[in-house]
Design a protein around this motif. Structure first.
Motif, mmCIF file in Angstrom:
data_model
loop_
_atom_site.group_PDB
_atom_site.id
_atom_site.type_symbol
_atom_site.label_atom_id
_atom_site.label_comp_id
_atom_site.label_asym_id
_atom_site.label_seq_id
_atom_site.Cartn_x
_atom_site.Cartn_y
_atom_site.Cartn_z
ATOM 1 N N SER A 156 -30.665 1.004 13.079
ATOM 2 C CA SER A 156 -29.891 1.391 11.372
ATOM 3 C C SER A 156 -31.419 1.958 11.503
ATOM 4 C CB SER A 156 -29.873 -0.071 10.741
ATOM 5 O OG SER A 156 -30.979 -0.947 11.196
ATOM 6 N N VAL A 157 -32.343 1.569 12.251
ATOM 7 C CA VAL A 157 -33.746 2.280 11.647
ATOM 8 C C VAL A 157 -34.404 3.430 12.319
ATOM 9 C CG1 VAL A 157 -36.435 1.573 11.696
ATOM 10 C CG2 VAL A 157 -34.888 -0.211 12.302
ATOM 11 N N ASN A 158 -34.364 4.830 11.429
ATOM 12 C CA ASN A 158 -34.736 6.141 11.176
ATOM 13 C C ASN A 158 -35.549 6.119 12.312
ATOM 14 O OD1 ASN A 158 -31.862 6.656 9.888
ATOM 15 N ND2 ASN A 158 -33.358 6.422 7.848
ATOM 16 N N LYS A 159 -35.275 6.933 12.464
ATOM 17 C CA LYS A 159 -35.810 7.709 13.663
ATOM 18 C C LYS A 159 -37.374 9.407 12.906
ATOM 19 C CE LYS A 159 -34.918 5.547 17.784
ATOM 20 N NZ LYS A 159 -34.638 5.967 19.241
ATOM 21 N N ALA A 160 -37.765 9.229 13.156
ATOM 22 C CA ALA A 160 -38.518 10.693 13.035
ATOM 23 C C ALA A 160 -38.325 11.458 13.655
ATOM 24 C CB ALA A 160 -39.573 10.410 12.192
ATOM 25 N N ALA A 161 -38.123 12.951 13.445
ATOM 26 C CA ALA A 161 -37.965 13.833 14.149
ATOM 27 C C ALA A 161 -39.154 14.460 14.967
ATOM 28 C CB ALA A 161 -37.326 15.322 13.330
ATOM 29 N N GLY A 162 -40.130 13.605 14.949
ATOM 30 C CA GLY A 162 -41.055 14.369 15.009
ATOM 31 C C GLY A 162 -42.881 14.046 14.680
ATOM 32 N N THR A 168 -37.258 8.169 6.199
ATOM 33 C CA THR A 168 -37.367 7.462 5.301
ATOM 34 C C THR A 168 -36.643 6.198 5.798
ATOM 35 O OG1 THR A 168 -37.034 9.217 3.475
ATOM 36 C CG2 THR A 168 -35.887 7.240 2.802
ATOM 37 N N GLN A 169 -36.943 4.999 4.666
ATOM 38 C CA GLN A 169 -36.452 3.419 4.987
ATOM 39 C C GLN A 169 -35.759 2.995 4.249
ATOM 40 O OE1 GLN A 169 -36.095 3.818 8.427
ATOM 41 N NE2 GLN A 169 -37.957 4.306 9.338
ATOM 42 N N GLU A 170 -35.034 2.148 3.897
ATOM 43 C CA GLU A 170 -34.269 1.276 2.818
ATOM 44 C C GLU A 170 -34.222 0.060 3.544
ATOM 45 O OE1 GLU A 170 -30.680 0.585 1.525
ATOM 46 O OE2 GLU A 170 -31.331 1.925 -0.425
ATOM 47 N N ILE A 171 -35.159 -1.090 2.686
ATOM 48 C CA ILE A 171 -35.138 -2.229 4.228
ATOM 49 C C ILE A 171 -35.451 -2.624 2.149
ATOM 50 C CG2 ILE A 171 -36.791 -3.399 4.625
ATOM 51 C CD1 ILE A 171 -38.399 -1.072 5.322
ATOM 52 N N ALA A 172 -33.982 -4.457 3.091
ATOM 53 C CA ALA A 172 -33.833 -5.371 2.014
ATOM 54 C C ALA A 172 -33.767 -6.605 2.618
ATOM 55 C CB ALA A 172 -33.217 -5.173 1.570
ATOM 56 N N VAL A 173 -35.374 -7.262 2.123
ATOM 57 C CA VAL A 173 -35.326 -9.032 2.752
ATOM 58 C C VAL A 173 -34.698 -9.731 1.902
ATOM 59 C CG1 VAL A 173 -36.561 -10.616 2.864
ATOM 60 C CG2 VAL A 173 -37.405 -8.197 3.397
ATOM 61 N N SER A 174 -33.804 -10.740 2.351
ATOM 62 C CA SER A 174 -33.265 -11.741 1.296
ATOM 63 C C SER A 174 -33.607 -13.222 2.027
ATOM 64 C CB SER A 174 -31.286 -11.387 1.425
ATOM 65 O OG SER A 174 -31.408 -10.267 1.214
ATOM 66 N N VAL A 175 -33.340 -14.036 0.737
ATOM 67 C CA VAL A 175 -33.103 -15.303 1.065
ATOM 68 C C VAL A 175 -32.179 -15.958 0.386
ATOM 69 C CG1 VAL A 175 -34.795 -17.636 0.508
ATOM 70 C CG2 VAL A 175 -35.818 -15.932 0.622
ATOM 71 N N THR A 181 -32.821 -12.789 5.108
ATOM 72 C CA THR A 181 -32.314 -11.764 6.453
ATOM 73 C C THR A 181 -32.989 -10.739 6.274
ATOM 74 O OG1 THR A 181 -31.169 -11.240 5.153
ATOM 75 C CG2 THR A 181 -30.230 -12.978 6.850
ATOM 76 N N CYS A 182 -33.741 -9.245 7.285
ATOM 77 C CA CYS A 182 -34.171 -8.407 6.949
ATOM 78 C C CYS A 182 -33.179 -6.788 7.505
ATOM 79 C CB CYS A 182 -35.388 -8.550 7.709
ATOM 80 S SG CYS A 182 -35.989 -6.921 7.409
ATOM 81 N N ALA A 187 -27.690 -2.499 7.597
ATOM 82 C CA ALA A 187 -27.741 -2.986 8.583
ATOM 83 C C ALA A 187 -28.598 -4.746 8.631
ATOM 84 C CB ALA A 187 -27.915 -2.199 9.393
ATOM 85 N N VAL A 188 -28.342 -5.500 9.145
ATOM 86 C CA VAL A 188 -29.154 -6.404 9.347
ATOM 87 C C VAL A 188 -29.750 -6.710 10.874
ATOM 88 C CG1 VAL A 188 -29.642 -8.810 9.808
ATOM 89 C CG2 VAL A 188 -27.800 -8.523 7.246
ATOM 90 N N VAL A 189 -31.157 -6.302 10.929
ATOM 91 C CA VAL A 189 -32.176 -6.188 12.065
ATOM 92 C C VAL A 189 -32.640 -7.796 12.507
ATOM 93 C CG1 VAL A 189 -32.652 -3.805 11.385
ATOM 94 C CG2 VAL A 189 -34.447 -5.991 9.929
ATOM 95 N N GLY A 190 -33.059 -8.687 11.406
ATOM 96 C CA GLY A 190 -33.327 -9.917 11.730
ATOM 97 C C GLY A 190 -33.162 -10.634 10.789
ATOM 98 N N GLU A 191 -32.641 -12.536 11.056
ATOM 99 C CA GLU A 191 -32.257 -13.476 10.745
ATOM 100 C C GLU A 191 -32.546 -14.381 10.823
ATOM 101 O OE1 GLU A 191 -28.032 -13.800 8.740
ATOM 102 O OE2 GLU A 191 -27.671 -15.347 10.645
ATOM 103 N N TYR A 192 -33.429 -15.273 9.889
ATOM 104 C CA TYR A 192 -34.057 -16.550 10.911
ATOM 105 C C TYR A 192 -33.068 -17.701 9.779
ATOM 106 C CZ TYR A 192 -36.461 -12.372 12.639
ATOM 107 O OH TYR A 192 -36.703 -10.988 12.894
ATOM 108 N N ASP A 193 -33.502 -18.812 10.393
ATOM 109 C CA ASP A 193 -33.310 -20.373 10.111
ATOM 110 C C ASP A 193 -35.266 -20.267 8.530
ATOM 111 O OD1 ASP A 193 -30.864 -20.844 10.638
ATOM 112 O OD2 ASP A 193 -32.340 -21.829 12.420
#
Length: 231
Positions: A156-162, A168-175, A181-182, A187-193
């Motif tokens: 889900s992490v966008n890649k620059a063409a060069g 652009t990235q939309e980032i959300a961190v939730s408790v 989670t991030c 799309a969730v890319v990481g989840e931690y207790d």
């Protein structure tokens, strides 16, 4: 003989880097002209490693439109931005010219759980994206601690063409209910207790200040920085 030996070492290092696919020389942190914090009520802290090397906060710049240009790696926040309990902090990061100030990808992202900010005892956690499709989740407590190593790729992490292209990235961190989670671009890319991020040598709490963090020699604009409470 000494010069030949040093040259051989350098050549060997280049060969090893090339074989590992990481032919990159680490770039030193620059000093941004007209640096400093231009937003009333906002503060900043330079990464401990950079501070020990003599880097100053005014070597990076935060402007009124939340455009960040670094310099040394830095975290910015306002003491008015507090999050407790269950919540989500999100923002959109636009790197107009990918890798414009560096020779390899550098991350930027959301900070949560900030406590004792601006002191030697500060602790916080961040999730950040790179313009090459990678992300990193890391904290300071006050020493650095890793949650996904040195970073990892996620679809889900966008890649620059060069180099020089916009990304652009939309980032959300939730408790939420014992989990941190991030999510990047929905799309969730990481989840931690929560127990793995709070404790001795890590976060004092997931309650605290939220803000933004940029690695060194990076430039991007932040929009839509918001915190939403959850039940």
């Amino acid at each position: 003989m000494r010069r030949i030996y040093q040259t051989s070492l350098a050549a060997a290092a280049i060969l090893l880097s090339a074989q590992s696919g990481s032919l990159v020389a680490q770039d030193a942190s620059r000093v941004v002209e007209g640096g400093g914090i231009k937003v009333a009520g906002w503060h900043g802290t330079v990464d401990p490693k950079e501070a020990k090397a003599g880097a100053k906060l005014d070597a990076s710049k935060l402007t009124m439109d939340l455009r960040v240009t670094t310099g040394p790696a830095v975290t910015y926040w306002s003491t008015a931005n507090q999050a407790t309990g269950n919540y989500t902090v999100k923002a959109t990061f636009t790197e107009d010219k990918y890798m414009a100030l560096n020779n390899h990808p550098h991350p930027y992202g959301i900070v949560i759980g900030g406590n004792d900010m601006g002191t030697e005892n500060e602790s916080y956690l961040y999730c950040a994206a790179y313009g090459n499709g990678n992300f990193i989740v890391r904290g300071f407590g006050p020493a650095a601690f890793q949650l996904n190593g040195r970073g990892a790729a996620a679809p889900s992490v966008n890649k620059a063409a060069g180099k020089g292209a916009s990304v652009t990235q939309e980032i959300a961190v939730s408790v939420m209910d014992g989990k941190v989670t991030c999510a990047i671009n929905g799309a969730v890319v990481g989840e931690y207790d929560k127990a793995t991020v709070v404790g001795e040598g890590k976060l004092k709490s997931t309650d605290g200040i939220y803000g933004i963090r940029f690695a060194h020699n990076t430039e991007a604009t932040v929009s839509g920085l918001t915190m939403t409470k959850s039940k």
